[in-house]
Design an enzyme around this catalytic site. Structure first.
Site, short mmCIF file in Angstrom:
data_model
loop_
_atom_site.label_atom_id
_atom_site.label_comp_id
_atom_site.label_asym_id
_atom_site.label_seq_id
_atom_site.Cartn_x
_atom_site.Cartn_y
_atom_site.Cartn_z
N GLY A 11 10.43 2.57 -8.39
CA GLY A 11 10.85 1.48 -7.49
C GLY A 11 12.36 1.39 -7.43
N ARG A 14 15.63 -0.15 -4.14
CA ARG A 14 16.23 -1.45 -3.81
C ARG A 14 16.25 -2.36 -5.05
NH1 ARG A 14 10.87 -3.76 -0.84
NH2 ARG A 14 10.35 -5.25 -2.47
N ASP A 65 2.94 6.14 -5.38
CA ASP A 65 2.45 4.83 -5.79
C ASP A 65 2.16 4.90 -7.30
OD1 ASP A 65 0.90 2.60 -6.36
OD2 ASP A 65 -0.11 2.63 -4.41
N VAL A 66 2.83 4.05 -8.08
CA VAL A 66 2.68 4.15 -9.54
C VAL A 66 1.29 3.74 -10.03
CG1 VAL A 66 5.14 3.91 -10.09
CG2 VAL A 66 3.68 1.86 -10.02
N TYR A 157 1.13 -12.36 -13.12
CA TYR A 157 2.43 -11.71 -13.36
C TYR A 157 2.84 -11.84 -14.83
CZ TYR A 157 7.42 -10.69 -12.50
OH TYR A 157 8.68 -10.16 -12.51
N LYS A 161 3.47 -8.88 -17.55
CA LYS A 161 4.77 -8.70 -18.20
C LYS A 161 4.66 -8.87 -19.72
CE LYS A 161 7.18 -7.77 -14.49
NZ LYS A 161 7.74 -6.42 -14.32
P1 NAD Z 1 11.99 -5.75 -5.58
O1 NAD Z 1 10.78 -6.28 -4.91
O2 NAD Z 1 13.25 -5.67 -4.81
O3 NAD Z 1 11.73 -4.33 -6.22
C1 NAD Z 1 10.48 -3.89 -6.67
C2 NAD Z 1 10.41 -2.40 -6.43
O4 NAD Z 1 9.12 -1.92 -6.88
C3 NAD Z 1 10.53 -2.03 -4.95
O5 NAD Z 1 11.37 -0.92 -4.81
C4 NAD Z 1 9.10 -1.67 -4.58
O6 NAD Z 1 9.00 -0.75 -3.52
C5 NAD Z 1 8.60 -1.07 -5.88
N1 NAD Z 1 7.15 -1.00 -5.95
C6 NAD Z 1 6.25 -2.00 -5.75
N2 NAD Z 1 5.00 -1.54 -5.86
C7 NAD Z 1 5.10 -0.23 -6.17
C8 NAD Z 1 4.15 0.81 -6.40
N3 NAD Z 1 2.83 0.56 -6.36
N4 NAD Z 1 4.60 2.06 -6.66
C9 NAD Z 1 5.94 2.32 -6.72
N5 NAD Z 1 6.87 1.39 -6.49
C10 NAD Z 1 6.46 0.13 -6.22
O7 NAD Z 1 12.19 -6.70 -6.84
P2 NAD Z 1 13.17 -6.63 -8.09
O8 NAD Z 1 13.55 -8.02 -8.37
O9 NAD Z 1 14.21 -5.61 -7.92
O10 NAD Z 1 12.14 -6.19 -9.25
C11 NAD Z 1 12.31 -5.08 -10.08
C12 NAD Z 1 11.59 -5.34 -11.39
O11 NAD Z 1 12.21 -6.44 -12.06
C13 NAD Z 1 10.12 -5.72 -11.23
O12 NAD Z 1 9.36 -5.13 -12.26
C14 NAD Z 1 10.13 -7.21 -11.41
O13 NAD Z 1 8.90 -7.71 -11.84
C15 NAD Z 1 11.23 -7.36 -12.45
N6 NAD Z 1 11.80 -8.70 -12.54
C16 NAD Z 1 12.48 -9.24 -11.49
C17 NAD Z 1 12.99 -10.52 -11.62
C18 NAD Z 1 13.77 -11.19 -10.52
O14 NAD Z 1 14.10 -12.37 -10.68
N7 NAD Z 1 14.08 -10.53 -9.42
C19 NAD Z 1 12.80 -11.25 -12.82
C20 NAD Z 1 12.11 -10.65 -13.85
C21 NAD Z 1 11.61 -9.37 -13.71
#
Ligand code: NAD
Length: 249
Positions: A11, A14, A65-66, A157, A161
């Site tokens: 992922g 972005r 797709d993971v 979620y 996690k």
């Molecule tokens: P985001 O939605 O911008 O990024 C998520 C990425 O995962 C995207 O690139 C998406 O295409 C990819 N993805 C989703 N499903 C997928 C699949 N089946 N196969 C491959 N790729 C897939 O959000 P983010 O905030 O950048 O999140 C990144 C990580 O950080 C995630 O694991 C999220 O749970 C974690 N996180 C984010 C926050 C926050 O506040 N933004 C807080 C805690 C944890």
């Protein structure tokens, strides 16, 4: 010249994943970047990532797709064919499907577990034979503070996690003898597409409850990922590092 290290980020096109890719690029790593959406403009994103570094790094893009185990194995195979090794795996791909338990559909629970937890298993299981062979590996899994503290409306979620934390601690124990170190980052509220769905009002409300009084940035998370993943980390494994402005202590 010393051989470049190689980092694979799921992922990574972005949000937090992209900033992680930029951090490793800056540090001179070759990259394997996984993405899932057809609409991802990889040329444009590659240009942006390369602009952040002075190093002549190479990037291999893999659409997969993971949640699909065979696709993950295939991703690792392609990465090994190109670079001969993977030094760092960052399991970053993740989704939310928030709802109160009383309203949550079975599919909403299953899908979040499948992407966040099973996806991390699929990738880690596929990569470790190659890390074991090299007797070197750094695995960084992106958990969340809600996996530590729980959160109303996010039982799926938070479970995924929290699962990642248990998974990481277990593999840290299993793989330590092979010089493979596994750790978790638990971000708090970080400004990305994932949190942009929240209203301005809710974001301000959240910020008030954070000791540092603001949401975090993807770069702040990326720096913490690099702290665990770089080769100077030789003695930290099985740990969870909150990057959350002091939200959960
Ligand atoms: P985001 O939605 O911008 O990024 C998520 C990425 O995962 C995207 O690139 C998406 O295409 C990819 N993805 C989703 N499903 C997928 C699949 N089946 N196969 C491959 N790729 C897939 O959000 P983010 O905030 O950048 O999140 C990144 C990580 O950080 C995630 O694991 C999220 O749970 C974690 N996180 C984010 C926050 C926050 O506040 N933004 C807080 C805690 C944890």
């Amino acid at each position: 010249m010393e051989e470049r290290r190689v980092a694979l980020i799921t992922g990574g096109s972005r949000g937090i994943g992209k900033k992680v890719a930029e951090k490793f690029a800056k540090e001179g790593y070759n990259l394997v970047i996984n993405y899932v959406s057809d609409s991802t403009n990889i040329e444009e994103i590659a240009k942006e990532i390369k602009q952040t570094t002075q190093e002549e790094i190479e990037i291999l893009w893999i659409k997969a797709d993971v949640t699909d185990f065979a696709s993950c194995e295939n991703m690792i195979k392609q990465a090994i064919e190109k670079f001969g090794k993977i030094d760092v795996l960052v399991n970053n791909a993740g989704i939310t499907k928030d709802n109160l338990l009383a309203r949550m559909k079975e599919e909403e629970f299953d899908k979040v577990i499948e992407v966040n937890l099973k996806g991390s298993f699929n990738m880690t299981k596929s990569v470790i034979p190659f890390m074991m062979k090299k007797r070197y590996g750094r695995i960084v899994n992106i958990s969340s503070v809600v996996g530590v503290s729980g959160n109303s409306g996010q039982c799926n979620y938070a479970a995924s996690k929290a699962g990642i934390i248990g998974f990481t601690k277990s593999i840290a124990k299993e793989l330590a003898s092979r010089n493979i170190l596994a750790n978790c980052i638990a971000p708090g509220f970080i400004t990305t597409d994932m949190t942009n769905v929240l209203s301005e009002e809710i974001k301000q409300e959240i910020a008030k409850q954070i000791p540092l009084k603001k949401m975090g940035t993807a770069s702040e998370v990326a720096n913490a990922v690099y702290f665990f993943a770089n080769e100077e980390n030789t003695y930290i494994t099985g740990q969870v590092l909150n990057v959350d402005g002091g939200m959960v202590m």
